[in-house]
Design a protein around this motif. Structure first.
Motif, PDB file in Angstrom:
ATOM      1  N   ARG A  56       6.963   3.048 -10.168  1.00  0.00           N
ATOM      2  CA  ARG A  56       7.524   3.335 -11.489  1.00  0.00           C
ATOM      3  C   ARG A  56       6.936   2.397 -12.551  1.00  0.00           C
ATOM      4  O   ARG A  56       6.590   2.812 -13.653  1.00  0.00           O
ATOM      5  CB  ARG A  56       9.055   3.195 -11.439  1.00  0.00           C
ATOM      6  N   HIS A  57       6.792   1.126 -12.198  1.00  0.00           N
ATOM      7  CA  HIS A  57       6.221   0.161 -13.142  1.00  0.00           C
ATOM      8  C   HIS A  57       4.739   0.457 -13.386  1.00  0.00           C
ATOM      9  O   HIS A  57       4.232   0.286 -14.488  1.00  0.00           O
ATOM     10  CB  HIS A  57       6.359  -1.268 -12.598  1.00  0.00           C
TER      11      HIS A  57
ATOM     12  N   ASN B  22       8.007  -8.347 -10.701  1.00  0.00           N
ATOM     13  CA  ASN B  22       8.174  -9.628 -10.023  1.00  0.00           C
ATOM     14  C   ASN B  22       7.054  -9.837  -8.988  1.00  0.00           C
ATOM     15  O   ASN B  22       6.920  -9.054  -8.042  1.00  0.00           O
ATOM     16  CB  ASN B  22       9.545  -9.632  -9.337  1.00  0.00           C
TER      17      ASN B  22
ATOM     18  N   GLY C  28       7.435  -2.398  -1.885  1.00  0.00           N
ATOM     19  CA  GLY C  28       6.318  -1.467  -1.958  1.00  0.00           C
ATOM     20  C   GLY C  28       5.447  -1.708  -3.181  1.00  0.00           C
ATOM     21  O   GLY C  28       5.404  -2.820  -3.726  1.00  0.00           O
ATOM     22  N   THR C  29       4.781  -0.653  -3.621  1.00  0.00           N
ATOM     23  CA  THR C  29       3.765  -0.769  -4.664  1.00  0.00           C
ATOM     24  C   THR C  29       4.357  -0.686  -6.083  1.00  0.00           C
ATOM     25  O   THR C  29       3.623  -0.710  -7.056  1.00  0.00           O
ATOM     26  CB  THR C  29       2.724   0.349  -4.498  1.00  0.00           C
ATOM     27  N   VAL C  30       5.656  -0.558  -6.176  1.00  0.00           N
ATOM     28  CA  VAL C  30       6.408  -0.500  -7.439  1.00  0.00           C
ATOM     29  C   VAL C  30       5.809   0.563  -8.376  1.00  0.00           C
ATOM     30  O   VAL C  30       5.422   0.286  -9.519  1.00  0.00           O
ATOM     31  CB  VAL C  30       6.522  -1.882  -8.134  1.00  0.00           C
TER      32      VAL C  30
ATOM     33  N   THR D  99       2.144   4.586   1.417  1.00  0.00           N
ATOM     34  CA  THR D  99       2.183   5.421   2.619  1.00  0.00           C
ATOM     35  C   THR D  99       2.244   6.860   2.121  1.00  0.00           C
ATOM     36  O   THR D  99       3.222   7.255   1.481  1.00  0.00           O
ATOM     37  CB  THR D  99       3.428   5.120   3.475  1.00  0.00           C
TER      38      THR D  99
ATOM     39  N   THR E 163       0.839  -1.201   0.000  1.00  0.00           N
ATOM     40  CA  THR E 163       0.000   0.000   0.000  1.00  0.00           C
ATOM     41  C   THR E 163       0.873   1.248   0.000  1.00  0.00           C
ATOM     42  O   THR E 163       2.001   1.215   0.484  1.00  0.00           O
ATOM     43  CB  THR E 163      -0.877   0.020   1.278  1.00  0.00           C
TER      44      THR E 163
END
Ligand code: NAP
Ligand code: MG
Length: 404
Positions: A312-313, A326, A308-310, A77, A75
């Motif tokens: 950039r992807h 991943n 974290g929530t990645v 923050t 999630t």
């Protein structure tokens, strides 16, 4: 094929950004076709947290107390940028912090070890799980700048009674700095209990280290509380399980860990855990291969990925570009939770399913099919880089063949 049933619900906490996308694909491809998923769903996506004044996070934590097992997606923050991006009413607190405070838990982080993704430390054959005490010490300190000569004292004023204590910290001849730290017996005891329970649960040795030779009252209290609890409640259980509790000095622990094979839990004071968990995760290869479980001394378990929530992807994904994110740690969050649910409910089929899904995930990578982050560090030759969805689909194919 008959789907596996679940008698008791699992608390499902959905999340944000790229991990929210992976969450749905994992459910559709790897879970729902095989298991009649029985979850109590809480949407901890930032939008929903904002709409509910963050009540949804509290409700999800309370549901975890009710059912005992939860699985959580990463999630956001919020920071100032997120307040603008999501037009938030408030800069809501970290959901993980809120949940941890309500469950009073300890976080255990463990790397997922696969052939072809080799740890930098070549003798590390098995995972090293870090348990970090998440209360007090330097994270709840008070600090002061001392401008000029004078005395700094430590004073304890008992509530409504005699027995005041006073110690000189230092007589300053010039300017300097000072810091006051504290911890609480019951927080240390909860931490110790979670560590002993998790060691028994996972049948791994437990290591704990402080600097008690230098800090004869503060760190020594940690050592003593661990030792007392061990003698009173866990010695026999550990002997029966064939595992050991090992206490040493922090510098000795660090030296031994570099030479060890792994396969144990390393309980750390707050600061040591903060620092060492990042060292361990980077040495084992990738943050995307780290699992995390919050274990409360009351026996509640909350599983998640350590990353974290990645973000950039996710923005690439929103732009219509292909991603290769991943999903392994998120898959293992699900398998951890399903296995625990199975254990508590004596549902052997569900436990077996969790084992098979982990096996399918690992053997997919070991067969050379992986996401981009792993392809960059693998020792396997000519890995096949798959996109986010295709990697999960490849795991499904392996899973189907394993399940016959
Ligand atoms: P992050 O999401 O962990 O990602 C940092 C970088 O690590 C990514 O940009 C990516 O590198 C790589 N990475 C992490 N997980 C990956 C995966 N599964 N597959 C491939 N690469 C992966 O950390 P962040 O960007 O600092 O934080 C993003 C958001 O996550 C923030 O809003 C933060 O608050 C939140 N967060 C949540 C939790 C939690 O819920 N437990 C924990 C940490 C952070 P490349 O970009 O180089 O590919
Ligand atoms: Mg850190």
């Amino acid at each position: 094929m008959q789907k596996i049933t679940m008698t008791t619900p699992l608390v499902e906490m959905d999340g944000d950004e790229m991990t929210r996308i992976l969450w749905q694909i994992i459910k559709d491809e790897l879970l729902a076709p095989f298991v009649e998923l029985n979850t109590e769903y809480y949407d901890l996506g930032l939008k929903k947290r904002d709409e509910t004044g963050d009540q949804i996070t509290v409700d999800a934590a309370n549901a975890t107390k009710k059912y005992g097992v939860a699985v959580k997606c990463a999630t956001i923050t919020p920071n100032a940028a997120r307040v603008t991006e999501y037009d938030l009413h408030q800069m809501w607190k970290s959901p993980n912090g809120t949940i941890r405070a309500l469950l009073d838990g300890t976080v255990f982080r463990a790397p997922i070890v696969v052939k072809g993704i080799e740890p930098c430390v070549k003798n590390w054959k098995k995972p090293i799980t870090i348990a970090r005490h998440a209360y007090g010490d330097v994270y709840r300190n008070v600090e002061m700048e001392i401008p000029a000569p004078g005395d700094v004292k430590l004073v304890y004023v008992p509530e409504g009674g005699s027995g005041e204590q006073e110690l000189l910290v230092h007589h300053f001849e010039g300017s300097g700095i000072v810091q006051g730290q504290h911890n609480l017996d019951n927080s240390i005891e909860s931490f110790a209990k979670s560590c002993f329970e998790y060691a028994l649960d996972t049948k791994q040795d437990l290591w704990f280290a402080t600097k008690d030779t230098i800090s004869k009252k503060y760190d020594h209290r940690f050592k003593d509380l661990f030792a007392d609890l061990y003698e009173q409640n866990y010695k026999e259980k550990f002997e029966e399980a064939g595992i050991t509790y090992f206490y040493t000095l922090i510098d000795d622990a660090v030296a031994r860990i570099m030479k060890a094979e792994g396969g144990f839990i390393w309980a750390c004071k707050n600061y040591d855990g903060d620092v060492m968990s990042d060292m361990i995760s980077s040495a084992f290869g990738s943050l995307a291969m780290m699992t995390s479980v919050l274990v409360s001394p009351h026996g509640y378990y909350e599983y998640e990925a350590a990353h974290g929530t990645v973000q950039r992807h996710y923005y690439k994904h929103l732009n219509g570009e292909e991603t290769s994110t991943n999903s392994v740690a998120t898959i293992f969050a699900w398998t951890g939770a399903l296995r625990k649910r199975g254990e508590l409910d004596k549902n052997q089929e569900l436990q077996n399913f969790a084992d098979k899904l982990e096996e399918a995930t690992i053997s997919t990578i070991e067969s050379g099919k992986m996401t981009k982050d792993l392809a960059l560090i693998t020792t396997l030759e000519n890995p096949t880089v798959l996109n986010s969805r295709d990697f999960i689909v490849a795991i499904r194919e392996k899973l189907e063949s394993l399940l016959g």
